[in-house]
Design a protein around this motif. Structure first.
Motif, short mmCIF file in Angstrom:
data_model
loop_
_atom_site.label_atom_id
_atom_site.label_comp_id
_atom_site.label_asym_id
_atom_site.label_seq_id
_atom_site.Cartn_x
_atom_site.Cartn_y
_atom_site.Cartn_z
N ARG A 104 0.84 -1.21 0.00
CA ARG A 104 0.00 0.00 0.00
C ARG A 104 0.87 1.25 0.00
NH1 ARG A 104 -2.98 -3.18 3.88
NH2 ARG A 104 -4.87 -3.90 2.84
N PHE A 105 1.90 1.25 0.84
CA PHE A 105 2.76 2.43 0.91
C PHE A 105 3.44 2.68 -0.43
CE2 PHE A 105 6.64 4.82 1.96
CZ PHE A 105 6.05 5.93 2.53
N GLY A 106 3.93 1.63 -1.07
CA GLY A 106 4.54 1.78 -2.39
C GLY A 106 3.57 2.40 -3.38
N GLY A 107 2.33 1.95 -3.33
CA GLY A 107 1.31 2.51 -4.22
C GLY A 107 1.05 3.97 -3.94
N VAL A 108 1.05 4.33 -2.67
CA VAL A 108 0.83 5.73 -2.30
C VAL A 108 2.02 6.58 -2.75
CG1 VAL A 108 0.57 7.29 -0.34
CG2 VAL A 108 -0.75 5.19 -0.41
N VAL A 109 3.22 6.07 -2.61
CA VAL A 109 4.39 6.82 -3.07
C VAL A 109 4.29 7.07 -4.57
CG1 VAL A 109 6.91 6.80 -3.35
CG2 VAL A 109 5.90 6.02 -1.20
N VAL A 110 3.84 6.08 -5.31
CA VAL A 110 3.67 6.25 -6.76
C VAL A 110 2.68 7.39 -7.04
CG1 VAL A 110 2.70 5.18 -8.84
CG2 VAL A 110 4.35 3.93 -7.44
N ILE A 111 1.60 7.44 -6.30
CA ILE A 111 0.60 8.51 -6.49
C ILE A 111 1.22 9.87 -6.20
CG2 ILE A 111 -1.52 9.50 -5.52
CD1 ILE A 111 -2.46 6.55 -5.15
N VAL A 112 1.97 9.96 -5.12
CA VAL A 112 2.59 11.24 -4.74
C VAL A 112 3.64 11.64 -5.77
CG1 VAL A 112 3.93 12.45 -2.97
CG2 VAL A 112 2.04 10.95 -2.30
N LEU A 113 4.43 10.68 -6.24
CA LEU A 113 5.41 11.00 -7.27
C LEU A 113 4.72 11.49 -8.54
CD1 LEU A 113 7.92 8.02 -6.90
CD2 LEU A 113 8.32 10.42 -6.26
N ALA A 114 3.64 10.84 -8.92
CA ALA A 114 2.90 11.26 -10.11
C ALA A 114 2.38 12.69 -9.94
CB ALA A 114 1.74 10.30 -10.38
N HIS A 115 1.93 13.00 -8.74
CA HIS A 115 1.45 14.36 -8.46
C HIS A 115 2.57 15.39 -8.61
CE1 HIS A 115 -0.67 17.63 -6.45
NE2 HIS A 115 0.39 17.76 -5.68
N HIS A 116 3.74 15.05 -8.11
CA HIS A 116 4.85 16.00 -8.13
C HIS A 116 5.53 16.12 -9.49
CE1 HIS A 116 5.26 17.34 -3.96
NE2 HIS A 116 4.70 16.18 -3.66
N PHE A 117 5.53 15.04 -10.24
CA PHE A 117 6.31 15.04 -11.48
C PHE A 117 5.46 14.99 -12.75
CE2 PHE A 117 9.22 13.63 -8.16
CZ PHE A 117 10.23 14.55 -8.35
N HIS A 118 4.18 15.18 -12.61
CA HIS A 118 3.22 15.34 -13.71
C HIS A 118 3.61 14.64 -15.00
CE1 HIS A 118 1.38 18.38 -11.15
NE2 HIS A 118 2.56 18.96 -11.04
N GLU A 119 4.00 15.44 -15.98
CA GLU A 119 4.26 14.95 -17.33
C GLU A 119 5.45 13.99 -17.41
OE1 GLU A 119 4.39 18.19 -20.08
OE2 GLU A 119 2.50 19.00 -19.34
N GLU A 120 6.41 14.16 -16.51
CA GLU A 120 7.57 13.26 -16.51
C GLU A 120 7.18 11.86 -16.06
OE1 GLU A 120 11.45 14.77 -14.83
OE2 GLU A 120 10.07 16.36 -14.18
N PHE A 121 6.10 11.77 -15.31
CA PHE A 121 5.71 10.49 -14.71
C PHE A 121 4.77 9.76 -15.67
CE2 PHE A 121 4.39 7.52 -11.43
CZ PHE A 121 5.57 7.36 -10.72
N THR A 122 5.36 9.28 -16.74
CA THR A 122 4.62 8.58 -17.79
C THR A 122 4.20 7.19 -17.31
OG1 THR A 122 6.61 7.57 -18.69
CG2 THR A 122 6.01 9.77 -19.56
N PRO A 123 3.33 6.52 -18.04
CA PRO A 123 2.98 5.15 -17.67
C PRO A 123 4.21 4.22 -17.59
CG PRO A 123 1.39 5.98 -19.24
CD PRO A 123 2.50 7.01 -19.15
N GLU A 124 5.18 4.45 -18.45
CA GLU A 124 6.40 3.62 -18.42
C GLU A 124 7.20 3.86 -17.13
OE1 GLU A 124 5.09 4.31 -22.57
OE2 GLU A 124 5.59 5.70 -20.96
N VAL A 125 7.25 5.11 -16.71
CA VAL A 125 7.93 5.45 -15.46
C VAL A 125 7.17 4.82 -14.29
CG1 VAL A 125 8.56 7.34 -13.90
CG2 VAL A 125 8.96 7.56 -16.37
N GLN A 126 5.87 4.94 -14.32
CA GLN A 126 5.06 4.33 -13.26
C GLN A 126 5.31 2.83 -13.20
OE1 GLN A 126 0.82 4.97 -13.42
NE2 GLN A 126 0.45 3.43 -11.84
N ALA A 127 5.32 2.18 -14.34
CA ALA A 127 5.54 0.73 -14.37
C ALA A 127 6.88 0.36 -13.75
CB ALA A 127 5.46 0.21 -15.81
N ALA A 128 7.90 1.15 -14.03
CA ALA A 128 9.23 0.89 -13.45
C ALA A 128 9.19 1.04 -11.93
CB ALA A 128 10.27 1.84 -14.05
N PHE A 129 8.54 2.09 -11.45
CA PHE A 129 8.44 2.29 -10.00
C PHE A 129 7.61 1.19 -9.35
CE2 PHE A 129 10.15 6.57 -10.52
CZ PHE A 129 10.93 6.68 -9.37
N GLU A 130 6.52 0.81 -9.98
CA GLU A 130 5.67 -0.26 -9.43
C GLU A 130 6.49 -1.55 -9.28
OE1 GLU A 130 2.54 -0.05 -8.34
OE2 GLU A 130 1.71 1.73 -9.30
#
Length: 145
Positions: A104-130
């Motif tokens: 759960r915490f990892g998932g929340v970190v992904v959400i917060v990173l997406a919020h902070h890094f908007h356009e840089e946080f592409t689906p590919e970036v998200q997949a790598a972090f997940e």
């Protein structure tokens, strides 16, 4: 966890810009707000009575930063996460933390990173972090098996 060279580049590009205190504090606060039963592990943190109280709680922010720094270290050693055995044992035997909360915490970190890094946080970036966070959560959860 095996990451491709491209996945490592994605993670490093974002992680090098992370403000541990801000992102860690926001992530832990979000975890405690979205999953209120997780608050039981933080009974010594004082006022957790509302979203505002949690978000501004200095102990929540400090612990979020600490956890995020630990994740940052883990990201440097994804090929060998055995060093997290003591942390896993501590969370299992002393704190009795439900290992699902690491995911759960990892998932929340992904959400917060997406919020902070908007356009840089592409689906590919998200997949790598997940993928990476899944490996870290698994390593910390090993003490439960």
């Amino acid at each position: 966890v095996h990451l491709t060279d491209q996945e490592i580049k994605y993670i490093n590009a974002i992680w090098s810009k992370v403000d541990y205190k801000q992102v860690g504090g926001e992530a832990l606060a979000r975890l405690l707000i979205v999953y209120p039963w997780t608050q039981r592990y933080f009974s010594t943190f004082g006022n957790l009575a509302s979203a505002d109280a949690i978000s501004h709680n200095s102990k929540v922010i400090a612990h979020g930063e600490k956890v995020l720094r630990s994740i940052g270290e883990a990201l440097k050693h994804l090929d060998n996460l055995k060093g997290y055995a003591k942390l896993s044992q501590y969370h299992s035997e002393k704190l009795h933390v439900d290992p699902a909360n690491f995911v759960r915490f990892g998932g929340v970190v992904v959400i917060v990173l997406a919020h902070h890094f908007h356009e840089e946080f592409t689906p590919e970036v998200q997949a790598a972090f997940e993928k990476a966070f899944g490996g870290v959560a698994d390593a910390v959860g090993k003490g439960y098996h």
